[in-house]
Scaffold this active site. Structure first.
Site, PDB file in Angstrom:
ATOM      1  N   GLU A 186      33.677  52.784  47.219  1.00  0.00           N
ATOM      2  CA  GLU A 186      34.296  53.869  46.449  1.00  0.00           C
ATOM      3  C   GLU A 186      34.424  54.969  47.423  1.00  0.00           C
ATOM      4  OE1 GLU A 186      32.227  54.450  42.782  1.00  0.00           O
ATOM      5  OE2 GLU A 186      33.005  52.552  42.167  1.00  0.00           O
TER       6      GLU A 186
ATOM      7  N   ALA B 286      35.053  59.635  47.454  1.00  0.00           N
ATOM      8  CA  ALA B 286      35.008  60.988  46.502  1.00  0.00           C
ATOM      9  C   ALA B 286      36.344  61.107  46.001  1.00  0.00           C
ATOM     10  CB  ALA B 286      34.368  62.154  47.452  1.00  0.00           C
TER      11      ALA B 286
ATOM     12  N   GLU C  74      37.584  42.623  45.643  1.00  0.00           N
ATOM     13  CA  GLU C  74      38.361  41.446  46.008  1.00  0.00           C
ATOM     14  C   GLU C  74      39.156  41.588  47.169  1.00  0.00           C
ATOM     15  OE1 GLU C  74      37.748  42.986  43.120  1.00  0.00           O
ATOM     16  OE2 GLU C  74      38.291  41.659  41.271  1.00  0.00           O
TER      17      GLU C  74
HETATM   18  N1  THU Z   1      36.321  47.123  40.679  1.00  0.00           N
HETATM   19  C1  THU Z   1      36.394  45.976  41.418  1.00  0.00           C
HETATM   20  O1  THU Z   1      35.960  46.195  42.541  1.00  0.00           O
HETATM   21  N2  THU Z   1      36.807  44.687  41.095  1.00  0.00           N
HETATM   22  C2  THU Z   1      37.329  44.609  39.953  1.00  0.00           C
HETATM   23  O2  THU Z   1      37.847  43.668  39.634  1.00  0.00           O
HETATM   24  C3  THU Z   1      37.507  45.581  38.954  1.00  0.00           C
HETATM   25  C4  THU Z   1      36.857  47.121  39.335  1.00  0.00           C
HETATM   26  C5  THU Z   1      35.825  48.437  41.051  1.00  0.00           C
HETATM   27  C6  THU Z   1      36.560  49.386  41.386  1.00  0.00           C
HETATM   28  C7  THU Z   1      35.752  50.677  41.275  1.00  0.00           C
HETATM   29  O3  THU Z   1      34.826  50.872  42.408  1.00  0.00           O
HETATM   30  C8  THU Z   1      34.785  49.976  40.167  1.00  0.00           C
HETATM   31  O4  THU Z   1      35.007  48.649  40.242  1.00  0.00           O
HETATM   32  C9  THU Z   1      35.133  50.642  38.710  1.00  0.00           C
HETATM   33  O5  THU Z   1      36.469  50.508  38.410  1.00  0.00           O
END
Ligand code: THU
Length: 162
Positions: free
Chosen positions: A64, A66, A75
């Site tokens: 993630e 900021a 993925e």
């Molecule tokens: N996220 C993923 O890494 N893969 C998914 O299939 C759904 C969402 C992450 C993005 C973000 O860092 C967090 O989960 C919340 O959406």
């Protein structure tokens, strides 16, 4: 005018023990990958594991930022890394799982639309289906036989030429 219908079948497993040893091992690698997610904003930690044709496994987890849209899902971290390390090599399967620091994730986590599009590119390029294993922290495990199943009417490179 006529209506068309697209339907697909997927497999549902009650536990890791029900999976083949190859699928179980891939999912266990994805579970381990969750721990290193950098998810201070959502507290939602996703792990992904990509099994390559040569038997190697490439992992990813969500990273993630900021500036929220600059982050990347597990993925895409995994499959882009797989493309970078093993260019042109076919992907045999992908496993995805998520946990949260705030609650127990009981449902199998499905990839977002952007990730489906990205995985679809690799599936179209290799001209063979990429099975996807989905899991939460606990609960049932879903196995889809191909990305095309969960991204019907997908966009791809064929649209970019006559
Ligand atoms: N996220 C993923 O890494 N893969 C998914 O299939 C759904 C969402 C992450 C993005 C973000 O860092 C967090 O989960 C919340 O959406």
């Amino acid at each position: 005018m006529h209506k068309q219908k697209i339907a697909f079948e997927f497999s549902v497993f009650d536990s890791l023990e029900e999976l083949s040893s190859e699928d179980r091992s891939l999912l266990q690698t994805a579970i381990a990958a969750r721990k290193n997610a950098y998810a201070p904003y959502s507290n939602f930690q996703v792990g992904a594991a990509v099994l390559m044709e040569n038997g190697k496994v490439v992992i990813g987890n969500n990273q993630e930022n900021a500036c929220y849209p600059s982050g990347l899902c597990a993925e895409r971290v995994a499959i882009f890394q797989a493309g970078a390390i093993y260019p042109g090599m076919a992907v045999k399967a992908i496993a995805i799982t998520a946990t949260s620091k705030d609650y127990v994730v009981k449902e199998a986590v499905a990839p977002c639309g952007n990730c489906r599009q990205v995985i679809s590119e690799y599936e179209q390029k290799q001209e063979s289906p990429i099975p996807i294993l989905l899991m939460g922290e606990v609960g049932k495990i879903i196995k889809c036989d191909a990305v095309a199943d969960i991204l019907p009417l997908a966009f791809g490179s064929s649209f970019l030429k006559e």
